[in-house]
Scaffold this active site. Structure first.
Site, PDB file in Angstrom:
ATOM      1  N   ASP A   1      52.885 -27.580 -42.631  1.00  0.00           N
ATOM      2  CA  ASP A   1      52.742 -28.692 -41.688  1.00  0.00           C
ATOM      3  C   ASP A   1      53.559 -28.375 -40.435  1.00  0.00           C
ATOM      4  O   ASP A   1      54.473 -27.544 -40.474  1.00  0.00           O
ATOM      5  CB  ASP A   1      53.243 -29.974 -42.352  1.00  0.00           C
ATOM      6  CG  ASP A   1      53.319 -31.137 -41.380  1.00  0.00           C
ATOM      7  OD1 ASP A   1      52.310 -31.406 -40.721  1.00  0.00           O
ATOM      8  OD2 ASP A   1      54.393 -31.749 -41.281  1.00  0.00           O
TER       9      ASP A   1
ATOM     10  N   ASP B   1      56.412 -32.723 -44.912  1.00  0.00           N
ATOM     11  CA  ASP B   1      57.489 -33.707 -44.994  1.00  0.00           C
ATOM     12  C   ASP B   1      57.018 -35.142 -44.896  1.00  0.00           C
ATOM     13  O   ASP B   1      57.799 -36.062 -45.144  1.00  0.00           O
ATOM     14  CB  ASP B   1      58.516 -33.458 -43.882  1.00  0.00           C
ATOM     15  CG  ASP B   1      57.997 -33.881 -42.521  1.00  0.00           C
ATOM     16  OD1 ASP B   1      58.760 -34.485 -41.755  1.00  0.00           O
ATOM     17  OD2 ASP B   1      56.821 -33.605 -42.200  1.00  0.00           O
TER      18      ASP B   1
ATOM     19  N   ASP C   1      51.239 -35.546 -45.750  1.00  0.00           N
ATOM     20  CA  ASP C   1      51.236 -34.258 -46.440  1.00  0.00           C
ATOM     21  C   ASP C   1      51.211 -34.415 -47.957  1.00  0.00           C
ATOM     22  O   ASP C   1      50.958 -33.444 -48.681  1.00  0.00           O
ATOM     23  CB  ASP C   1      52.482 -33.439 -46.067  1.00  0.00           C
ATOM     24  CG  ASP C   1      52.577 -33.167 -44.575  1.00  0.00           C
ATOM     25  OD1 ASP C   1      51.542 -32.808 -43.990  1.00  0.00           O
ATOM     26  OD2 ASP C   1      53.675 -33.310 -44.011  1.00  0.00           O
TER      27      ASP C   1
END
Length: 591
Positions: free
Chosen positions: A277, A480, A484
């Site tokens: 990410d 995080d 996600d």
């Protein structure tokens, strides 16, 4: 005689419990080396070798106790991390507010969302303005503004004043609830962890039965069969593997990386594909000052000092970044007064007798005197606006444009080194997966060596991307945010940045980096590889020594009790070897 009865009774009790366990495992489709221990104890009772049977029972129960201890130790580190999920909401009923359960909410209900609360359901804004922190949902580090009639997603946090919301969906049908369900479904779809030792079970069991049967058939002595079974009892496999794995988990914890179970540590050692990410993972997740443009005759640091002095009165993430930047430069901030803030837009006030305005370009421009624009600043702002992943803050002093500040969510300093280290450790595919638009994502990824950049990704898209990569080998997802979490749960290894990440991400992940340092992942991978290598070494050594012992027993060189004692020596050797996983590798240094 009494001792013989005691040994026989103890062996029979352990055997009965073991048989129940084996039958339960077989019903679940699991198969392990416990069967050899059961055969050894059963044969010892049949042939009257009660002491040998008691020693086998002691070895087995000790191994089970140690394995259970390892599992409990790993489980204690975690708690319920889905703390962000709201349980109730404030609904207007007959002119007053009532706290109701989320399940009671229906489309059309009018709700009050206070500062700091998580939006409970999807809806439309019924107030003039709202400032929303959507980082957990979209990955964007900066709060967004919503005006009356605009859609608001559940799961966002109210970063400004309280506002009214008209629910457009029931809680169960809203965005945040859907993400939580995706996490649960992905977790349940995972196959249960299979112990490393069990991978060798079928072959070793066949070898044991062949040697034991041959020894009995060729010698005609059933005691030789028992001796072979006793020395084959796989205590090195039952004991050494959990010791090596839990030692690795403990070392990872000392480096600030929480590994939830031994299976995750094993998979970490065989990684091939990594999806990362952007916001809060590849980048720091919060804006930082990168440039200042000041009008002629005014020092850039003075523009920052005045802006930061006023921004001390704001809880906005950008205001915090400016105050932090001023502190980093050693600037002495003044106390502001007469402060007025428009959440998500900017604020005004007095600083050392000056009227100061800080905020977005439109907010500040509306407070400038006629012809108070500075052409150089306007030109620089236009140039900055073309840079992806940035935000421009304007500053006015006494009705005149004083300067502009450029902030960006910068790539972590260690990111390049971490990506390079992943390549060196056998990762063949590196993919950036982000909710950002394409230009911003590609600008961030430039020069970092990614094999692919996936932009405009929803939580469902990220989870689907993880599934697509499974044929290429074990897949890791690093993230995080709540957005996600489904991908973290779907991956072979989900890694959550737990230092500043969301609770949902930490719950979905199998590994949580407790400190806000991406390079700790490389430490964990090195520890995992060494721990797994030691575990495999212990398994191979244990099986090898046991096989030699079985051959000796088959030729009548070892009696059952002697075989049991020899097996204990093998246990000690392989367990001592497994404990090496607790020590740092000689010559290694932390990343």
């Amino acid at each position: 005689m009494l001792a013989e009865r005691f040994w026989a009774g103890a062996t029979a009790l352990v055997l009965a419990l073991l048989v129940v366990h084996i039958l339960s495992s077989l019903r679940r489709g699991e198969f392990g080396l416990d069967l050899i221990a059961a055969l050894a104890m059963g044969a010892a009772l049949v042939f009257g070798e009660n002491l040998a049977g008691a020693i086998v029972a002691l070895m087995f129960t000790g191994g089970e106790a140690l394995e259970a201890f390892a599992q409990r130790r790993a489980a204690r580190e975690m708690s319920a991390l889905l703390a962000r999920v709201p349980r109730t909401a404030s609904r207007y009923e007959n002119g007053r507010l009532a706290e109701v359960a989320l399940d009671a909410l229906r489309p059309g209900d009018r709700l009050l969302v206070r500062r700091g609360e998580v939006v409970p359901v999807d809806g439309t804004l019924d107030s003039t303005l709202a400032a929303l922190d959507q980082a957990a949902l979209t990955g964007e580090p900066l709060p967004v503004r919503r005006t009356r009639g605009e859609a608001v997603m559940s799961g966002a946090t109210n970063a400004g004043d309280a506002f009214d919301l008209v629910a457009s969906r029931a809680a169960a049908d809203s965005t945040y609830a859907g993400i939580v369900r995706l996490v649960a479904a992905a977790q349940q779809s995972k196959a249960p962890m299979v112990r490393l030792a069990d991978r060798y079970a079928l072959g070793f069991l066949a070898l044991t039965l062949v040697i034991a049967g041959a020894a009995w058939a060729l010698s005609g002595d059933p005691v030789r069969l028992l001796a072979v079974l006793v020395i084959a009892t796989p205590c090195p496999l039952i004991l050494a593997v959990p010791v090596a794995i839990i030692s690795g988990i403990s070392r990872c914890a000392a480096r600030g990386v929480l590994v939830k179970d031994g299976g995750a540590l094993e998979r970490l050692a065989t990684l091939r594909t990594v999806l990362i990410d952007k916001t809060g993972t590849l980048t720091g997740g919060r804006p930082s000052l990168v440039a200042i443009k000041a009008r002629a005759g005014l020092a850039p640091d003075e523009v920052l000092r005045l802006a930061a002095s006023l921004d001390q009165a704001s809880a906005h993430v950008v205001a915090g970044a400016l105050v932090e930047a001023a502190g980093g430069r050693g600037l002495a901030l003044a106390s502001p007064s007469a402060i007025t803030e428009e959440p998500g837009a900017g604020l005004t006030g007095r600083v050392e007798g000056h009227e100061v305005a800080v905020g977005g370009w439109g907010f500040v421009a509306a407070r400038l005197a006629a012809n108070a624009m500075d052409g150089d600043i306007v030109a620089e702002r236009a140039h900055w606006a073309e840079r992806p992943g940035t935000v421009v803050v304007a500053v006015a002093v006494d009705g005149t444009l004083a300067g502009a500040l450029l902030l960006a969510d910068a790539v972590r300093e260690e990111a390049q080194a971490v990506l390079g280290a992943l390549r060196e450790m056998g990762v063949t595919r590196l993919i950036l997966a982000t909710g950002d638009e394409t230009g911003r994502a590609e600008a961030i990824a430039a020069g970092l060596g990614f094999d692919a950049v996936l932009s405009n990704m929803t939580p469902q898209d990220k989870a689907a991307a993880v599934v697509r990569e499974h044929p290429n080998g074990p897949v890791m997802m690093i993230g995080d945010g709540v957005n996600d979490a489904p991908a973290l749960a779907a991956a072979d290894i989900g890694v959550a940045m737990g230092g500043g990440g969301s609770a949902a991400a930490s719950e979905a992940a199998s590994i949580v980096i407790l400190v806000d340092k991406l390079d700790r992942l490389i430490d964990a991978m090195a520890i995992a590889r060494r721990s797994r290598a030691i575990a495999v070494q212990s398994v191979v050594a244990g099986i090898g020594l046991s096989t030699l012992g079985m051959v000796a027993a088959a030729f009548g060189l070892l009696a059952p009790v002697q075989g049991a004692l020899l097996q204990e020596l093998i246990d000690v050797a392989v367990i001592l070897n497994a404990l090496r996983a607790l020590r740092a590798q000689r010559g290694s240094t932390p990343v």
